[in-house]
Write an enzyme that holds these catalytic residues in place. Sequence first.
Site, mmCIF file in Angstrom:
data_model
loop_
_atom_site.group_PDB
_atom_site.id
_atom_site.type_symbol
_atom_site.label_atom_id
_atom_site.label_comp_id
_atom_site.label_asym_id
_atom_site.label_seq_id
_atom_site.Cartn_x
_atom_site.Cartn_y
_atom_site.Cartn_z
ATOM 1 N N GLU A 18 47.788 34.079 28.135
ATOM 2 C CA GLU A 18 46.908 34.602 29.174
ATOM 3 C C GLU A 18 47.588 35.752 29.902
ATOM 4 O O GLU A 18 48.782 35.702 30.203
ATOM 5 C CB GLU A 18 46.531 33.486 30.153
ATOM 6 N N ASN A 74 40.461 29.127 40.472
ATOM 7 C CA ASN A 74 41.317 29.354 39.301
ATOM 8 C C ASN A 74 40.855 28.592 38.063
ATOM 9 O O ASN A 74 41.617 28.455 37.108
ATOM 10 C CB ASN A 74 42.782 29.004 39.617
ATOM 11 N N GLU A 119 50.700 33.125 31.481
ATOM 12 C CA GLU A 119 51.193 31.853 30.964
ATOM 13 C C GLU A 119 50.715 31.676 29.534
ATOM 14 O O GLU A 119 49.827 32.401 29.070
ATOM 15 C CB GLU A 119 50.722 30.677 31.820
ATOM 16 N N ASN A 167 49.149 28.732 27.034
ATOM 17 C CA ASN A 167 48.605 27.383 26.891
ATOM 18 C C ASN A 167 48.870 26.900 25.478
ATOM 19 O O ASN A 167 48.367 27.480 24.507
ATOM 20 C CB ASN A 167 47.104 27.374 27.184
ATOM 21 N N PHE A 182 30.699 23.771 45.011
ATOM 22 C CA PHE A 182 30.989 23.267 43.663
ATOM 23 C C PHE A 182 31.721 21.924 43.657
ATOM 24 O O PHE A 182 32.488 21.640 42.742
ATOM 25 C CB PHE A 182 31.775 24.310 42.860
ATOM 26 N N LYS A 212 56.293 26.984 33.549
ATOM 27 C CA LYS A 212 56.006 28.383 33.888
ATOM 28 C C LYS A 212 57.258 29.154 34.291
ATOM 29 O O LYS A 212 57.346 30.368 34.089
ATOM 30 C CB LYS A 212 54.945 28.441 34.984
ATOM 31 N N GLU A 216 54.763 33.844 42.947
ATOM 32 C CA GLU A 216 54.775 35.183 42.370
ATOM 33 C C GLU A 216 53.759 36.057 43.092
ATOM 34 O O GLU A 216 52.909 35.564 43.849
ATOM 35 C CB GLU A 216 54.467 35.127 40.874
#
Length: 693
Positions: A292, A252, A305, A307, A365, A134, A217
């Site tokens: 993305e 995320n 980023e 993928n 979750f 990244k 960031e």
Amino acid sequence: MNRLLLKRLFTTTGKYPKTFDKVLIANRGEISRRVQKTCRKMGIKTVAIYSDADRHSMFVREADEAYRLGPAPSGESYLRGDLIVEIAKKCGAQAVHPGYGFLSENSKFANLLQKNNIIFIGPPDYAIEAMGDKIESKKLATKSGVNRIPGFLGEVEPEKASEIAREIGYPVMVKASAGGGGKGMRIAWNDQELETGFRMSRNEAISSFGDGRMLIEKYVESPRHIEFQILGDQFGHYVYLPERECSVQRRNQKVIEEAPSVVMDPETRHAMGTQACMMAKACGYYTTGTCEFLMDKYKKFYFLEMNTRLQVEHPITEEITGIDLVEQMILIAAKHPLKIRQEDVKINGHSIEYRIYAEDPSRKFLPSIGFLEKYKEPVTREGLRIDTGVEEGSEISMYYDPMISKLICWGENRKAAIERLNQAIDEYVIRGVIHNSGFGKSIINNKEFAAGNYSTAFIPTYYKDGFKGETMSAQDHKLLSIMAFEMAHKQEEQNRLSGISYPKFNAAMNPLYCVIDKKTYKVTKDAVENSFTVEAVGHQSEKTTVDKNVVESFKMYGDSLIKVALKCKDSGEVTDKTVQFVDVKDGNKYNFYYRGSDVQLSVYNEDQFALKDYMPVIKARDMSKIMVSPMPGAVVSVNVKPGDHVVDGQELLVIEAMKMQNIIRAEKEAKVKGVKVKKGQSVAVDETLIEFE
């Protein structure tokens, strides 16, 4: 354009150009089956690899050949690139498709294959390296003129983290330089959260990717998460496909994806797609990939980023474009030029995907493991696609992602796609593990989601404490009371036909009393009219309500799924409902699954109802002085010892499940009496971790 015509336009029929005779799929589960499907269509033989935990799985049986890798842990099996290369050479596979996850974005693996004259069905190793890092990808974005999020352009050392974060300005996003899938990422709103988040994210990154480098960031608050699928061949030709919206996320990780985005306009689509292709060109990329972006409410967008693999959510792009992305990957890897041009790409209808996971929405979750004691998928129909790697009897293991299946629905428009998804979720029958199908139903019935007014803050806003099922209305209670009445009499009839003496219910047992959520309903059936009268029974001070319903239809599919149509005798309104019958316990406790919740009704005849208050009440387990594990996993660290005084919110220990680290915190001020686990120990859900005085 007609949907079938789209598929014919972009899918080669008849004889395919020469590609490969045999492909090894370096993955497992549903993505292995997905790749196998396209290979079969193209006349390519497939090779599966498997760990001990997967030896009886569908993807192993369905491949032309299958080879054992090793024990269940991925580090001893699916991440062993050397063993995979050895198997590929042994079986004569000319190419390897990595699927997603595991080694799909590992440049060293791609390079290892190249050295052994095996084609990697993916991007070149140098592109994986550039985009997978990244830090380097953001430098390349800046150089290429692609919009990027403000932040520190380089690796962040732990001792410098707070200084850098304050310079950027809170809130900030801490994330691993390598990898993806939501692992190694935390939002920090202050120095204290940064310290914890940096440590946890770094540990996850090392565990998942073997790379602990971190970056920081600016965190863009409440953005929309938009991604663009690109295709590029080895001759410099690129196209972008319609965007996917992935803003409904938790930790995320994407939960629901749809294509196209409800807020996208042609100009913004072109601008974002063009920048996605710019990123691909800048690193010499080819095959399929995904750029993305985050987009704010003013439609300003920032590169997040890239993928360098096939995405989990790729089916929704296939559904609206007619393009088989796996087929394109194979053709590109075999050095065939891309035949699709930008002007050929059209949007046809709308598609939405929901990931059915074995996880407990009521416990924020956390994953649920076990065997699928019962597993029935929705009825096959137009516009419905299910990608899965499991079947009835399959095990959801602690070693891998707890996904059960991907439910993909297509419609002529967004409303039609959502309606199909709504119906399909109702038809899933899953027993043996806790699952999130009800959570998905709740999301798509949320008014803001239905209107397209949502962002990445959707789940934190509407499901801050997870999902504990929908609140049942009085009408829901009455519907379930009728269902319990019907099931009680069906059981009585089955017992009679079987010759079992079971006198609890018989034709004279009418009415029946159903107790649900401490509320009682008297249900009386008129066998001539096939109608029910449901009366709410309460204290004298409560108003009594009576509903009269005619059963227009009652269909039971298998031994679980019930579809019923009730007509109100007063209004004439007909209501169609889907209810799942689970089982009956202790002779009179009828369990159903309805609107995402497990619901139990206690059913009594008149004599039993008169005596029920005299029955002893079973006391619940006292949880006030113990801390139990909310999930199965492994203990990463224990931060307290007997005799320690802890305060509300204090970190007690860390448990890793599915490669995600979870902090277990104190829920009140207390003194530790005993610690029942140690670092490295595996724990089961509800296992006692700590005792308090």
